[in-house]
Enzyme design. Structure first.
Site, mmCIF file in Angstrom:
data_model
loop_
_atom_site.group_PDB
_atom_site.id
_atom_site.type_symbol
_atom_site.label_atom_id
_atom_site.label_comp_id
_atom_site.label_asym_id
_atom_site.label_seq_id
_atom_site.Cartn_x
_atom_site.Cartn_y
_atom_site.Cartn_z
ATOM 1 N N ARG A 1 0.743 -1.102 -0.024
ATOM 2 C CA ARG A 1 -0.037 0.014 0.076
ATOM 3 C C ARG A 1 1.053 1.192 0.089
ATOM 4 O O ARG A 1 2.049 1.201 0.078
ATOM 5 C CB ARG A 1 -0.916 0.075 1.176
ATOM 6 C CG ARG A 1 -0.036 0.086 2.524
ATOM 7 C CD ARG A 1 -0.985 0.504 3.663
ATOM 8 N NE ARG A 1 -0.074 0.283 5.001
ATOM 9 C CZ ARG A 1 0.932 1.000 5.576
ATOM 10 N NH1 ARG A 1 1.247 2.088 4.635
ATOM 11 N NH2 ARG A 1 1.521 0.861 6.662
ATOM 12 N N GLY A 2 0.182 2.368 -0.236
ATOM 13 C CA GLY A 2 1.135 3.587 -0.077
ATOM 14 C C GLY A 2 1.301 4.122 1.383
ATOM 15 O O GLY A 2 0.570 3.550 2.394
ATOM 16 N N GLY A 3 2.080 4.920 1.594
ATOM 17 C CA GLY A 3 2.370 5.191 3.035
ATOM 18 C C GLY A 3 3.559 4.559 3.722
ATOM 19 O O GLY A 3 4.225 4.048 3.217
ATOM 20 N N THR B 1 2.435 1.971 10.071
ATOM 21 C CA THR B 1 1.375 2.007 10.972
ATOM 22 C C THR B 1 0.998 1.007 11.729
ATOM 23 O O THR B 1 1.757 -0.044 11.599
ATOM 24 C CB THR B 1 0.164 2.620 10.058
ATOM 25 O OG1 THR B 1 -0.693 3.007 10.960
ATOM 26 C CG2 THR B 1 -0.338 1.281 9.119
ATOM 27 N N ALA C 1 -6.590 6.292 9.644
ATOM 28 C CA ALA C 1 -5.502 6.369 8.795
ATOM 29 C C ALA C 1 -6.045 5.589 7.326
ATOM 30 O O ALA C 1 -6.923 4.965 7.182
ATOM 31 C CB ALA C 1 -4.313 5.473 8.973
ATOM 32 N N GLY D 1 -4.636 4.192 3.738
ATOM 33 C CA GLY D 1 -3.518 3.490 2.750
ATOM 34 C C GLY D 1 -3.808 2.678 1.810
ATOM 35 O O GLY D 1 -4.660 1.641 2.053
ATOM 36 N N LEU E 1 -8.686 1.582 4.986
ATOM 37 C CA LEU E 1 -8.767 2.510 6.051
ATOM 38 C C LEU E 1 -8.349 1.986 7.557
ATOM 39 O O LEU E 1 -8.941 0.536 7.285
ATOM 40 C CB LEU E 1 -9.858 3.573 5.783
ATOM 41 C CG LEU E 1 -11.172 2.781 6.381
ATOM 42 C CD1 LEU E 1 -11.585 2.879 7.935
ATOM 43 C CD2 LEU E 1 -12.432 3.585 5.345
ATOM 44 N N CYS F 1 2.939 6.661 10.289
ATOM 45 C CA CYS F 1 2.735 7.289 8.923
ATOM 46 C C CYS F 1 3.981 8.083 8.593
ATOM 47 O O CYS F 1 3.753 9.221 7.504
ATOM 48 C CB CYS F 1 1.472 8.110 8.704
ATOM 49 S SG CYS F 1 0.011 6.889 9.201
#
Length: 251
Positions: free
Chosen positions: A90-92, A95, A165, A167, A179, A196
């Site tokens: 995923r992006g980010g 977390t 959050a 991603g 989420l 993050c």
């Protein structure tokens, strides 16, 4: 099994969503495999859009823009608190997921996806609409000072604290990941990471924010109301993305 249908305007096919809600915690690796299986079937047109709603066991996940310094504790410390570490596509950055946090994974065809007004969505508006879903949940519990759409900082915030959050990954037009909404997790787990990749991003939860607004003890009610929080999140997702044929499966 629950099923709900809303009226469909003349000349438009009903937009179908399958919702799968898991009672027990799901290990992160198992959830990844399930996502990829469903997403592959969605790309092939073999299944409808699907939303997974669940909780994970304690896990720290590292996105596609990792910084090793953002995991503050070594492997031995993380193992001692029962937490795994997983890389994710995923992006980010980094977390945390764990019990008390509601995670929603939409496995949907982005090219066909529309908002509640029938407008098509690109990647940015998709992410912003996921933020809106969490904002709807916050507002329904009276946390009306929550906000999103912050430049360079995805997610949902209350003051300077992060309550939710986002991603995602989009491959061949189908979304995975999604989420994470802090309903009432043990926030001390966030002390082991720079969440993050934002040093000033301290966490908060719906329980803590409801307690802040309503007085001592009120926030603890949210923990017992997991089903209510999840139902409101699903309702907000359905409304924001304009689904009108929804089936809910509890597993």
């Amino acid at each position: 099994l629950g099923h709900a249908e809303a009226g469909v305007s003349s000349g438009r096919m009903a937009r179908r969503l399958i919702v799968r809600m898991f009672a027990d915690t799901v290990r992160y690796g198992e959830a990844l495999e399930l996502q990829e299986s469903i997403a592959s079937a969605r790309r092939a047109g073999a299944v409808a859009d699907t939303l997974l709603v669940l909780q994970h066991d304690h896990v720290f996940t590292v996105g596609k823009r990792p910084n090793d310094y953002n995991i503050l504790s070594n492997e031995a410390v993380l193992a001692s608190i029962g937490a795994e570490v997983h890389k994710a596509n995923r992006g980010g950055d980094v977390t945390y997921h764990g019990p008390g946090q509601t995670v929603a994974y939409p496995l949907v065809g982005l090219r066909e996806l529309r908002d509640a007004n029938g407008k098509s969505l690109g990647a940015r508006r998709y992410v912003e609409t996921l933020e809106d879903v969490m904002l709807d949940v916050c507002h329904s519990f009276g946390v009306c000072d929550a906000y999103g759409r912050v430049p360079l900082k995805t997610g949902v915030w209350v003051g300077e604290k992060k309550i939710g959050a986002v991603g995602v990954q989009i491959r061949q037009g189908v979304t995975t990941h999604g989420l994470a909404f802090n309903r009432d997790p043990d926030l001390s787990f966030f002390n082991h990471i720079v969440s993050c990749g934002l040093p000033d991003a301290k966490p908060t939860s719906l329980a803590d924010e409801v307690a802040r607004l309503g007085g001592s003890g009120v926030g603890r009610r949210v923990w017992a109301a997991r089903a209510e929080v999840e139902a409101k999140l699903v309702q907000a997702f359905v409304s924001r993305f304009g689904y009108d044929d929804v089936s809910v499966h509890r597993e």
